[in-house]
Write an enzyme that holds these catalytic residues in place. Structure first.
Site, PDB file in Angstrom:
ATOM      1  N   ASP A  34       0.799  -1.278   0.102  1.00  0.00           N
ATOM      2  CA  ASP A  34      -0.083  -0.146   0.072  1.00  0.00           C
ATOM      3  C   ASP A  34       0.812   1.287   0.005  1.00  0.00           C
ATOM      4  O   ASP A  34       0.548   2.069  -0.671  1.00  0.00           O
ATOM      5  CB  ASP A  34      -0.892   0.118   1.175  1.00  0.00           C
ATOM      6  CG  ASP A  34      -1.815  -1.029   0.873  1.00  0.00           C
ATOM      7  OD1 ASP A  34      -1.969  -1.566   0.154  1.00  0.00           O
ATOM      8  OD2 ASP A  34      -2.724  -1.088   2.116  1.00  0.00           O
ATOM      9  N   ASP A  38       0.780   4.253  -2.740  1.00  0.00           N
ATOM     10  CA  ASP A  38       0.500   5.530  -2.244  1.00  0.00           C
ATOM     11  C   ASP A  38       1.605   6.510  -2.864  1.00  0.00           C
ATOM     12  O   ASP A  38       1.172   7.672  -3.202  1.00  0.00           O
ATOM     13  CB  ASP A  38       0.097   5.711  -0.700  1.00  0.00           C
ATOM     14  CG  ASP A  38      -1.144   4.992  -0.403  1.00  0.00           C
ATOM     15  OD1 ASP A  38      -2.030   4.922  -1.096  1.00  0.00           O
ATOM     16  OD2 ASP A  38      -1.266   4.538   0.938  1.00  0.00           O
ATOM     17  N   SER A  83     -13.692   7.404  -1.922  1.00  0.00           N
ATOM     18  CA  SER A  83     -12.279   6.999  -1.280  1.00  0.00           C
ATOM     19  C   SER A  83     -11.914   7.745  -0.145  1.00  0.00           C
ATOM     20  O   SER A  83     -12.831   8.927  -0.011  1.00  0.00           O
ATOM     21  CB  SER A  83     -11.393   6.793  -2.262  1.00  0.00           C
ATOM     22  OG  SER A  83     -10.207   6.544  -1.851  1.00  0.00           O
ATOM     23  N   GLU A 113     -12.117   6.165  14.136  1.00  0.00           N
ATOM     24  CA  GLU A 113     -12.403   4.545  14.064  1.00  0.00           C
ATOM     25  C   GLU A 113     -10.841   3.919  13.446  1.00  0.00           C
ATOM     26  O   GLU A 113     -10.295   4.405  12.891  1.00  0.00           O
ATOM     27  CB  GLU A 113     -13.505   4.415  12.981  1.00  0.00           C
ATOM     28  CG  GLU A 113     -14.882   5.045  13.392  1.00  0.00           C
ATOM     29  CD  GLU A 113     -15.833   5.180  12.328  1.00  0.00           C
ATOM     30  OE1 GLU A 113     -15.435   4.809  11.093  1.00  0.00           O
ATOM     31  OE2 GLU A 113     -16.756   5.892  12.532  1.00  0.00           O
ATOM     32  N   LYS A 115      -9.403   1.622  10.884  1.00  0.00           N
ATOM     33  CA  LYS A 115      -9.474   1.482   9.324  1.00  0.00           C
ATOM     34  C   LYS A 115      -9.346   0.071   9.065  1.00  0.00           C
ATOM     35  O   LYS A 115      -7.979  -0.560   9.148  1.00  0.00           O
ATOM     36  CB  LYS A 115      -8.237   2.324   8.522  1.00  0.00           C
ATOM     37  CG  LYS A 115      -8.597   2.244   6.916  1.00  0.00           C
ATOM     38  CD  LYS A 115      -7.773   3.415   6.435  1.00  0.00           C
ATOM     39  CE  LYS A 115      -8.140   3.343   5.005  1.00  0.00           C
ATOM     40  NZ  LYS A 115      -8.084   2.304   4.021  1.00  0.00           N
ATOM     41  N   ASP A 117      -9.015  -3.684   7.375  1.00  0.00           N
ATOM     42  CA  ASP A 117      -8.562  -3.827   6.247  1.00  0.00           C
ATOM     43  C   ASP A 117      -9.108  -5.040   5.625  1.00  0.00           C
ATOM     44  O   ASP A 117      -8.872  -6.256   5.669  1.00  0.00           O
ATOM     45  CB  ASP A 117      -6.913  -4.001   6.100  1.00  0.00           C
ATOM     46  CG  ASP A 117      -6.345  -4.040   4.961  1.00  0.00           C
ATOM     47  OD1 ASP A 117      -6.975  -3.612   3.956  1.00  0.00           O
ATOM     48  OD2 ASP A 117      -4.983  -4.638   5.090  1.00  0.00           O
ATOM     49  N   ARG A 136     -18.033  -1.847  -3.617  1.00  0.00           N
ATOM     50  CA  ARG A 136     -17.568  -0.498  -3.894  1.00  0.00           C
ATOM     51  C   ARG A 136     -17.684  -0.138  -5.533  1.00  0.00           C
ATOM     52  O   ARG A 136     -18.219   0.731  -5.709  1.00  0.00           O
ATOM     53  CB  ARG A 136     -16.226  -0.101  -3.548  1.00  0.00           C
ATOM     54  CG  ARG A 136     -15.621   1.509  -3.611  1.00  0.00           C
ATOM     55  CD  ARG A 136     -14.849   2.158  -2.859  1.00  0.00           C
ATOM     56  NE  ARG A 136     -13.666   1.657  -3.124  1.00  0.00           N
ATOM     57  CZ  ARG A 136     -12.657   2.323  -2.852  1.00  0.00           C
ATOM     58  NH1 ARG A 136     -12.924   3.589  -1.945  1.00  0.00           N
ATOM     59  NH2 ARG A 136     -11.347   2.165  -3.214  1.00  0.00           N
ATOM     60  N   GLU A 173     -17.035  -2.878   6.611  1.00  0.00           N
ATOM     61  CA  GLU A 173     -16.118  -3.628   6.069  1.00  0.00           C
ATOM     62  C   GLU A 173     -16.337  -5.166   6.285  1.00  0.00           C
ATOM     63  O   GLU A 173     -16.284  -5.648   7.442  1.00  0.00           O
ATOM     64  CB  GLU A 173     -14.656  -2.988   6.449  1.00  0.00           C
ATOM     65  CG  GLU A 173     -13.550  -3.324   5.790  1.00  0.00           C
ATOM     66  CD  GLU A 173     -13.048  -2.715   4.461  1.00  0.00           C
ATOM     67  OE1 GLU A 173     -14.052  -1.485   4.210  1.00  0.00           O
ATOM     68  OE2 GLU A 173     -12.226  -2.473   3.942  1.00  0.00           O
ATOM     69  N   TYR A 225     -19.322   1.076   9.742  1.00  0.00           N
ATOM     70  CA  TYR A 225     -18.711   2.504  10.029  1.00  0.00           C
ATOM     71  C   TYR A 225     -19.494   3.715   9.493  1.00  0.00           C
ATOM     72  O   TYR A 225     -19.194   4.878   9.602  1.00  0.00           O
ATOM     73  CB  TYR A 225     -17.309   2.542   9.729  1.00  0.00           C
ATOM     74  CG  TYR A 225     -16.981   1.844   8.332  1.00  0.00           C
ATOM     75  CD1 TYR A 225     -17.302   3.049   7.137  1.00  0.00           C
ATOM     76  CD2 TYR A 225     -16.318   0.814   7.963  1.00  0.00           C
ATOM     77  CE1 TYR A 225     -17.113   2.291   5.806  1.00  0.00           C
ATOM     78  CE2 TYR A 225     -15.984   0.514   6.830  1.00  0.00           C
ATOM     79  CZ  TYR A 225     -16.280   1.203   5.725  1.00  0.00           C
ATOM     80  OH  TYR A 225     -16.020   0.965   4.197  1.00  0.00           O
ATOM     81  N   LYS A 288     -12.849  11.126  11.441  1.00  0.00           N
ATOM     82  CA  LYS A 288     -13.808  11.962  10.775  1.00  0.00           C
ATOM     83  C   LYS A 288     -14.641  13.105  11.532  1.00  0.00           C
ATOM     84  O   LYS A 288     -14.379  13.028  12.698  1.00  0.00           O
ATOM     85  CB  LYS A 288     -15.212  10.914  10.512  1.00  0.00           C
ATOM     86  CG  LYS A 288     -14.656   9.774   9.763  1.00  0.00           C
ATOM     87  CD  LYS A 288     -15.694   8.754   9.997  1.00  0.00           C
ATOM     88  CE  LYS A 288     -15.371   7.369   9.220  1.00  0.00           C
ATOM     89  NZ  LYS A 288     -16.372   6.447   8.986  1.00  0.00           N
ATOM     90  N   LYS A 312      -2.607   6.129   7.775  1.00  0.00           N
ATOM     91  CA  LYS A 312      -2.020   4.392   7.747  1.00  0.00           C
ATOM     92  C   LYS A 312      -0.749   4.105   8.338  1.00  0.00           C
ATOM     93  O   LYS A 312       0.037   5.388   8.665  1.00  0.00           O
ATOM     94  CB  LYS A 312      -2.050   4.346   6.326  1.00  0.00           C
ATOM     95  CG  LYS A 312      -3.239   4.520   5.454  1.00  0.00           C
ATOM     96  CD  LYS A 312      -3.702   3.523   4.557  1.00  0.00           C
ATOM     97  CE  LYS A 312      -3.261   3.649   3.077  1.00  0.00           C
ATOM     98  NZ  LYS A 312      -3.387   2.726   2.274  1.00  0.00           N
ATOM     99  N   CYS A 406      13.248 -28.495 -15.636  1.00  0.00           N
ATOM    100  CA  CYS A 406      13.060 -28.878 -14.064  1.00  0.00           C
ATOM    101  C   CYS A 406      14.546 -28.948 -13.536  1.00  0.00           C
ATOM    102  O   CYS A 406      15.409 -29.824 -13.993  1.00  0.00           O
ATOM    103  CB  CYS A 406      12.405 -30.068 -14.065  1.00  0.00           C
ATOM    104  SG  CYS A 406      12.274 -30.511 -12.175  1.00  0.00           S
ATOM    105  N   CYS A 409      14.827 -32.839 -12.330  1.00  0.00           N
ATOM    106  CA  CYS A 409      14.893 -34.029 -13.252  1.00  0.00           C
ATOM    107  C   CYS A 409      15.306 -33.479 -14.678  1.00  0.00           C
ATOM    108  O   CYS A 409      15.519 -34.672 -15.697  1.00  0.00           O
ATOM    109  CB  CYS A 409      13.651 -34.679 -13.150  1.00  0.00           C
ATOM    110  SG  CYS A 409      12.018 -33.883 -14.089  1.00  0.00           S
ATOM    111  N   CYS A 424       6.343 -28.883 -14.062  1.00  0.00           N
ATOM    112  CA  CYS A 424       7.175 -29.836 -14.437  1.00  0.00           C
ATOM    113  C   CYS A 424       6.258 -31.255 -15.075  1.00  0.00           C
ATOM    114  O   CYS A 424       5.623 -31.730 -14.069  1.00  0.00           O
ATOM    115  CB  CYS A 424       8.375 -30.381 -13.541  1.00  0.00           C
ATOM    116  SG  CYS A 424       9.067 -31.907 -13.918  1.00  0.00           S
ATOM    117  N   CYS A 430       9.958 -37.561 -11.518  1.00  0.00           N
ATOM    118  CA  CYS A 430      10.538 -36.284 -10.856  1.00  0.00           C
ATOM    119  C   CYS A 430      10.495 -36.375  -9.596  1.00  0.00           C
ATOM    120  O   CYS A 430       9.625 -36.493  -8.687  1.00  0.00           O
ATOM    121  CB  CYS A 430       9.637 -35.124 -11.332  1.00  0.00           C
ATOM    122  SG  CYS A 430      10.457 -33.318 -10.605  1.00  0.00           S
TER     123      CYS A 430
END
Ligand code: IVH
Length: 669
Positions: A34, A38, A83, A113, A115, A117, A136, A173, A225, A288, A312, A406, A409, A424, A430
């Site tokens: 993330d 970002d 978002s 609150e 967040k 995931d 969403r 979520e 939320y 918020k 975050k 491989c 083998c 393989c 093998c």
């Protein structure tokens, strides 16, 4: 930066971000963290602010990444799903606070609150009942996943409290608790399915499954939320959330009213360490503005509200050098590239290796040997490489060549169209595949031969005492006792536990065989439809795919397995050793009305489900079979019997009976 250069960079960033959006929202397989995502988005945003002439409507800075897929119907969101702006710094938070102070004429409060995931969901309730649940999507419309959402226990389908608005929307979520995630992944790895990268991907992937029954079994949870309605009960976000909680919605207790930014920062610091004790993952805190009037005054940008921001937490990362890449061969021949790293300490342990998944992943990262790479430990079991510091690339760097043969083998590798992994094909010789199949065969959920472990299998394999799982049943204590680390007692125990596996039921034996794509669940389904291995061996593509949950991929893998004469020999030997290769009916039949009759069920019925009919057949001494053949006595047909089955029945002259006649025949009418 000059204009043309800026334009080129903007275009490149846009393309890259779109690709990452697709990986994250649609494939549920992100390839960068993330944080790095970002960074890219920030760079684009900064460039667009400097060169507004290059801003386009479809820029990823102006729209949310879309999760929509073709399999679901789409509906518009009554209130767009936006978002959140986000930051990793306290300084930005203080700036956010100052901006709001400027607009507000009176003292104001924040609500903090966690967040969560997971995957966001927007659920409309009408007249007290769950009406529709949408993902969403692109923020304007989303995928209709109502049936799946209704299987999640924490989500009420009916509100029994009086005086709720006639229509309102609850947003929250959908999460997969870490413990559930670990369990599912353990099973997936065991069944040779790719494990989910983290709980978020597992939750988002589950929400988009086409079979609500599987969704129901996945242990999803939901935290709410956001309450939206044309006529909200209260003037503040906090009170509305408390109200929703009293209606039966799961509003997490962690929600906190804060009087100023200092209290907000204290909340953030508290959860930075406490989050590890939560049963699910969070990736930050959402802040918020509490007053809805002030929210309205602050308004929105194209993509997110000005009255909220996400802080975050950075996932712990370490920078280290990629020394080399090795290639591992799994039980079914899958090739996994593994990065060998300069050892580095990360989140409590030393990391020396990280998975690279497949060739695509290496290309996406643009990875070279000797590169400096970022490793991260998320909710995952194995650390992964999430990025490369290209500015640190040195002269000794060279491209990674994916192997063509491989390493175990020497057989040339194969990559099927549409699949990400090389494999393989030397199934029979093998060594890691041979050993892997035996290890799978003896494992707990398969034959459960607990006297044997991986090490002993290795030992027996290296001593040439076993080459395949049929050899296990021909081992004798005298062969084992002289081996190092064993001795007479362990040797006797091993033989004993091999013998006691003879009572393992047919469906687990089927799973133990290690047929590609036949996991535990598929094995159960197959065993209830093809009640003996002899029936299964005879099955053609049509009768296999006629079974719910079995598609062409599984069907052709089963057929390929039985087309191999070596497998047939092994199965014959297992049969001779006394393994169970047919479903034992637990109760004997109650009547003999259908004795000697083999009956195929097809179509949709009015009076009983197909499973009930199956039970009735067994109860009256008949046999239910999935495929039509010369030995079929008759077909019990409901509505919409498949045309190919009909044709086959006609060809073979097999009689067709409807459900009423059938019930009369067995005296159940
Ligand atoms: S509020 C307009 N609150 O974070 C405000 N979102 O980038 C809408 N999320 O997709 C979001 N926890 O799925 C809000 N406590 C929380 C949240 C939260 C997680 C997710 C949400 C959204 C994303 C925002």
């Amino acid at each position: 930066m000059k204009q043309p250069e800026a334009k080129a960079r903007i275009d490149k960033l846009k393309k890259e971000i779109e690709e990452h959006n697709h990986n994250y929202y649609v494939l549920n397989k992100p390839v960068i963290s993330d944080f790095e995502y970002d960074l890219l988005l920030n760079e684009l945003d900064t460039l667009e602010k400097k060169f507004p002439e290059f801003v386009t409507e479809d820029s990823p800075t102006r729209k949310v990444g879309s999760d929509m897929t073709r399999e679901f119907r789409q509906y518009e969101h009554r209130y767009p799903m936006l978002s959140l702006g986000n930051t990793y710094s306290e300084e930005d938070l203080r700036e956010f606070d100052t901006r709001i102070e400027k607009v507000s004429t009176a003292p104001f409060e924040y609500v903090c609150e966690l967040k969560f995931d997971g995957a966001s969901i927007s659920i409309t309730f009408r007249n007290g009942g769950l009406f529709r649940a949408l993902t969403r999507g692109d923020g304007t419309k989303g995928d209709d996943v109502t049936l799946n959402v209704k299987t999640i226990k924490k989500i009420p389908v009916r509100i029994t409290v009086e005086n709720v608005p006639d229509e309102f929307v609850m947003r929250g979520e959908i999460l997969m608790p870490r413990a559930v995630f670990d369990n599912i992944n353990e099973d997936r790895i065991h069944n040779d399915l790719a494990p989910f990268a983290n709980p978020r991907n597992a939750a988002a992937g589950t929400l988009k499954l086409l079979d609500p029954k599987i969704v129901a079994s996945r242990g999803l949870d939901c935290n709410f939320y956001f309450l939206l309605a044309d006529d909200l009960p209260h003037e503040t976000h906090y009170e509305n959330m408390m109200e929703a909680s009293s209606w039966g919605f799961n509003v997490p207790k962690s929600i906190r009213l804060c009087r100023d930014i200092e209290e907000v920062i204290a909340f953030i610091n508290h959860w930075e360490s406490e989050r590890k004790a939560l049963p699910f993952d969070i990736d930050g805190v959402v802040i918020k503005v509490n007053s809805l009037t002030l929210q309205e005054e602050l308004g929105y940008t194209a993509k997110s509200p000005r009255w909220a921001i996400a802080y975050k937490y950075k996932a712990e990362q370490a920078l280290t050098k990629l020394l080399s890449v090795s290639f591992q061969i799994g039980r079914t021949g899958n090739v996994t590239p593994v990065a060998n790293l300069e050892p580095v300490f990360l989140a409590g342990s030393t990391v020396k290796r990280a998975t690279l998944h497949n060739e695509n992943q290496i290309a996406l990262l643009g990875l070279h040997i000797n590169d400096m790479v970022y490793v991260e430990k998320g909710g995952e079991i194995i650390p992964k490489i999430v990025g490369v510091d290209h500015s640190l690339r040195n002269e000794g760097s060279r491209e990674i060549k994916f192997i063509t043969n491989c390493p175990e083998c020497g057989t040339p590798l194969i990559k099927n169209e549409g699949e990400a992994n090389h494999f393989c094909p030397n199934y029979l010789h093998c060594p890691p595949q041979l050993k892997g199949r035996i290890e799978h065969f003896i494992s707990r959920k398969a034959m459960n031969i607990d006297g044997l472990g991986e090490e002993t299998v290795d030992l027996l394999f290296n001593r040439n005492l076993i080459r395949n799982y049929a050899d296990l049943y021909e081992l004798e204590a005298e062969q084992l006792a002289p081996l190092e680390r064993l001795g007479e007692k362990s040797a006797a125990n091993i033989i004993k536990s091999i013998k006691s596996s003879l009572t393992v039921p047919y469906n687990r034996v089927l799973f133990a065989l290690g047929i590609r794509h036949v996991g535990e669940t598929v094995a159960k389904t197959i065993s209830s439809r093809f009640i003996s291995i002899d029936e299964l061996m005879k099955a053609d593509l049509e009768s296999l795919t006629g079974v719910n949950e079995i598609g062409p991929k599984i069907a052709s893998s089963i057929m390929a397995f039985f087309a191999d004469s070596d497998n047939i020999t092994i199965i014959q030997r297992l049969k001779d050793s006394g393994l169970r290769f047919s479903e034992e009916t637990e109760k004997g039949p109650e009547t003999d009305r259908l004795e000697g009759k083999t009956i195929v069920i097809s179509g949709v019925f009015q009076k009983h489900s197909r499973d009930e009919f199956k039970e009735l057949i067994e109860k009256h001494g008949g046999k239910n079979s999935a495929s039509i053949s010369g030995s079929t006595s008759f077909i019990l047909a409901g509505d919409n019997m498949g045309p190919s089955k009909k044709e086959k029945a006609e060809q073979l002259g097999v009689a067709i009976m409807n459900e009423n006649d059938f019930l009369e025949l067995i005296g159940e009418e």
